[in-house]
Design an enzyme around this catalytic site. Structure first.
Site, PDB file in Angstrom:
ATOM      1  N   ASP A   1      -1.389  11.092   2.833  1.00  0.00           N
ATOM      2  CA  ASP A   1      -1.119   9.808   2.170  1.00  0.00           C
ATOM      3  C   ASP A   1      -2.187   8.784   2.530  1.00  0.00           C
ATOM      4  O   ASP A   1      -2.944   8.963   3.493  1.00  0.00           O
ATOM      5  CB  ASP A   1       0.284   9.296   2.536  1.00  0.00           C
ATOM      6  CG  ASP A   1       0.528   9.216   4.046  1.00  0.00           C
ATOM      7  OD1 ASP A   1      -0.129   9.961   4.794  1.00  0.00           O
ATOM      8  OD2 ASP A   1       1.368   8.402   4.461  1.00  0.00           O
TER       9      ASP A   1
ATOM     10  N   GLU B   1       2.515   9.669   6.853  1.00  0.00           N
ATOM     11  CA  GLU B   1       1.940   9.118   8.085  1.00  0.00           C
ATOM     12  C   GLU B   1       1.788   7.602   8.019  1.00  0.00           C
ATOM     13  O   GLU B   1       2.051   6.906   8.991  1.00  0.00           O
ATOM     14  CB  GLU B   1       0.583   9.760   8.393  1.00  0.00           C
ATOM     15  CG  GLU B   1       0.083   9.490   9.815  1.00  0.00           C
ATOM     16  CD  GLU B   1      -0.677   8.189   9.995  1.00  0.00           C
ATOM     17  OE1 GLU B   1      -0.825   7.760  11.152  1.00  0.00           O
ATOM     18  OE2 GLU B   1      -1.111   7.577   9.006  1.00  0.00           O
TER      19      GLU B   1
HETATM   20 ZN   LIG Z   1      -4.566   7.529   9.137  1.00  0.00          ZN
END
Ligand SMILES: [Zn+2]
Length: 409
Positions: free
Chosen positions: A88, A153
């Site tokens: 992401d 994340e």
């Molecule tokens: Zn990162």
């Protein structure tokens, strides 16, 4: 000077030449990844693009787990080595702030520019081609390498690794994060947590405030006390100082013509060595104006792109691996074998998936990545093309170095 195995030392020039020969393919692959604006919970298209590249270069097995994390396997030996690149990216913010298209992957002066170029699709570009180098040069050994494209994340670092290590049934011996380190070996960073403090009062019509009990007034001294608390937090010579900051304040009022019934502040807490969830909460609760207040650690409860909900408390523990740990030493050895000099060993300022792999799950973790941490999330985000080549070399040489060191040590 180096504890790398003979095979790596003998092949160092071939590793370097092969990585160099893949430069344009890595740049092309990275530009494709930069062109996919996948924020947390929307990673599917970028995961699919990475899968195609893994297929192209010849990974042994490629699958996604129920959360949507991509797991590309190379080899089938005893030591389980997992190398992570989150898939992401953050958004672009105000598009007017950008001097170029953040999703174009502009190539100029030896850099690829754009959102996620350094944080952290550059790491994935290098990882996939490291898999190809391992296969081509026969750098397999008694290890299984998983190249992981993790999800979530940016919104909740560590969550994917909590899931992989608890639910996927993979018993990792070590984790290598490929977040940007400027080609240094990183062995930890401060932790963090997200705390809210709620103070309740009594709402009433604002034309007669005496009838109520205004919680905003009760919150004011607490905000000052948090500011003072920040100055007293402990310091650590490697990780730096713990910090606390009020980053939001809001009230719950039935109307702008009413005294509110509750007031809340959001606290960003960065934890240095020795600071824990318990100690951080206790410090806030001990503030004089926190008497009667409710102190809450927030939860992350957002489904992944596959629809899987795996809630996690927003406590991201500090983690540090000691410098003489075999994992750090294997990374130093692999780097030195390739470059003829040892790497700089340091830490990150920001937080990474290491809070999950090592902070929560206790699996030894290090970092090595292309690009600089300082440009992440900024409109100057970019990665040096030379770093893509250097990181691919390292990722190709590291697994055998680690597996040999652990076997002999
Ligand atoms: Zn990162």
């Amino acid at each position: 000077m180096t504890n790398a195995p003979e095979t790596v030392i003998r092949n160092r020039d071939r590793i370097a030449a092969l990585a160099q020969s893949y430069e344009q393919e890595m740049v092309g692959f990275l530009r494709d990844l930069v062109a996919i604006p996948a924020e947390s919970s929307h990673e599917k298209p970028v995961v699919e693009r990475i899968r195609r590249e893994m297929e192209k270069v010849g990974f042994d097995e490629i699958r996604t787990d129920p959360m949507g994390n991509l797991l590309g396997r190379v080899g089938f030996g005893k030591r389980i080595i997992m190398m992570d690149s989150h898939t992401d990216a953050v958004g672009v913010g105000d598009p007017k702030e950008w001097a170029w298209d953040p999703y174009k992957g502009k190539v100029e002066d030896g850099f690829v520019y754009g959102r996620a170029a350094s944080d952290q699709r550059g790491g994935m570009a290098s990882l996939v081609y490291a898999g190809k180098i391992i296969k081509k040069l026969g750098l397999e050994g008694d290890y299984t390498l998983y190249v992981v494209g993790s999800v979530h994340e940016e919104d909740c670092e560590g969550l994917a690794w909590l899931y992989i290590l608890k639910e996927d049934g993979i018993h990792a011996d070590c984790v290598v994060l490929t977040e940007p380190t400027n080609l240094q070996v990183h062995r930890g960073h401060r932790g963090r947590m997200e705390i809210e403090v709620h103070i309740r009062g009594r709402s009433c019509h604002a034309s007669a405030p005496d009838r109520g009990d205004n919680p905003i007034y009760k919150m004011m001294p607490l905000v000052r006390e948090v500011e003072a608390l920040n100055l007293r937090l402990r310091d650590d010579s490697f990780l730096g100082k713990g910090t606390i900051a009020v980053t939001d304040i809001r009230s719950m009022s039935p109307s702008l013509c009413a005294v509110p019934g509750a007031c809340s502040i959001h606290l960003d807490r960065r934890l240095t060595a020795g600071e824990t969830k318990q100690s951080a909460v206790a410090e806030v609760k001990a503030l004089p104006s926190a008497r009667g207040a409710e102190v809450e650690i927030l939860n992350y409860e957002v489904p992944s792109y596959t629809g899987l909900l795996y809630p996690m408390e927003k406590y991201f523990p500090t983690w540090v691996l000691e410098e003489n740990h075999p994992l750090v030493q294997a990374a130093v050895g692999a780097y030195a074998a390739l470059n003829g000099k040892p790497p700089v060993v340091d830490k990150w300022t920001f937080s990474t998936n290491g809070v999950g792999s090592m902070g929560l799950m206790g699996v030894p973790t290090i970092g090595f990545g292309p690009g600089e941490e300082e440009v992440a999330h900024s409109v100057m985000e970019r990665v040096p093309i030379r770093h893509l080549v250097e990181a691919a070399k390292f990722y190709a040489a590291f697994p055998l170095t680690y597996a040999s060191a652990v076997a002999s040590g």
